[in-house]
Design an enzyme around this catalytic site. Structure first.
Site, PDB file in Angstrom:
ATOM      1  CG  HIS A   1      -2.012  -0.875   1.304  1.00 15.20           C
ATOM      2  ND1 HIS A   1      -2.375  -1.563   2.438  1.00 15.20           N
ATOM      3  CD2 HIS A   1      -2.913  -1.225   0.351  1.00 15.20           C
ATOM      4  CE1 HIS A   1      -3.443  -2.310   2.179  1.00 15.20           C
ATOM      5  NE2 HIS A   1      -3.784  -2.130   0.922  1.00 15.20           N
TER       6      HIS A   1
ATOM      7  CB  CYS B   1      -2.912   1.050   7.720  1.00 14.85           C
ATOM      8  SG  CYS B   1      -1.512   0.276   8.404  1.00 14.85           S
TER       9      CYS B   1
END
Ligand code: ARG
Length: 291
Positions: free
Chosen positions: A178, A274
């Site tokens: 990511h 996150c």
């Protein structure tokens, strides 16, 4: 202290590391001491909540769902801007069950008045939320990644839905699966990033848009400590325990760094950013002050 940001977190009750969809994940280490790891995860999640509250954030906590351990990473649930949420489509079957669970959670957030609109991407258009579409408060655009998780065609969808530019940031490695693992815009306009994670074109996209004195290079060690995966709110930065060097660089630039021990979540390949999702991101066109 005035509330700087409204941030969603998900309770770690159902968190574990039972599969491996990124190279940081350690299901074997977790399996050796699941009780101890779960207790440590609970403590780490509480510590992050406290750090965010001290940084002036309002933390909205919601329950996760059994069998969906990675729901503790709501950055992957959706992209949120100006009260409008565009829900993620997950690449791996292990996480696809989160789509329905987050849809229900986001509808409830809308009914509580914390969101105005909830929409979904078409099936088959992979996009893993704010982990791969990072809002730049200074520049009024998304740094939008594709590669290991999100698909390239998601960028156009995101641009259409929000009416905002998506600057393409193609990722080259599975370790940086990511964008938020290797890329973090700060409130003062700096970008903390790990250059080897990005393609030559992505680096050009970045360097064309951001002057060199605002680019802060992270090291391999910063990456492994998950310090780049940071929550930046005004002059406050909350991050997994950084190396002294990085902390000094950020302090020198006028930031206040709060370190948090997030080891149990790093066993899943996650850090502070996150584990959170900003619900109150506002674009500049709406008259917001960058925060
Ligand atoms: N185990 C999770 C996964 O691989 C970790 C997600 C962390 N989220 C993030 N935005 N980096 O999907």
């Amino acid at each position: 202290m005035k509330t700087e940001a409204r941030i969603l977190m998900v309770e770690p009750r159902y968190f574990d590391v039972s599969y491996r969809i990124n190279p940081w994940m350690q299901p074997d280490a977790w399996a050796r001491d699941p009780k101890g790891c779960a207790a440590a995860a609970n403590d780490a999640s509480q510590a992050l909540r406290r750090a965010l509250a001290r940084a002036g954030c309002e933390v909205v906590v919601r329950a996760g769902s059994p069998g969906l351990p990675d729901m503790v990473f709501p950055a992957n649930a959706a992209i949120v801007l100006d009260g409008r949420a565009l829900l993620a489509r997950f690449r791996y079957p292990q996480r696809q069950g989160e789509e329905a669970a987050f849809l229900a959670m986001f509808h409830a957030l809308r009914d509580e008045g914390l969101l105005a609109e909830v929409a979904q991407l078409p099936e088959g258009c992979f996009q893993e939320g704010a982990g791969d579409a990072i809002w730049d408060t200074r520049r009024d655009w998304f740094w939008a990644a594709y590669g290991p998780r999100s698909s390239r065609d998601s960028l156009a969808r995101v641009r259409e839905f929000f009416g905002k530019e998506t600057v393409a940031m193609e990722l080259v490695s599975d370790r940086c699966y990511h964008l938020d693992v290797c890329f973090c815009p700060l409130a003062g306009g700096e970008i903390l990033y790990f250059p080897p994670a990005l393609t030559a074109q992505a680096l050009r996209n970045l360097r064309e848009r951001v002057p060199a004195d605002l680019l802060i290079e992270a090291t391999e060690d910063d990456l492994a400590r998950f310090s780049v995966n940071a929550v930046s709110v005004g002059r406050q930065i909350v991050m997994a325990t950084p190396a002294d060097r990085l902390r000094a660089v950020l302090t020198e630039r006028g930031y206040h760094v709060t370190p948090v021990d997030l080891a149990p979540f790093m066993m899943s390949g996650g850090g502070a950013y996150c584990m959170t999702l900003r619900l109150d991101r506002a674009s500049l066109a709406d008259g917001a002050e960058p925060a």
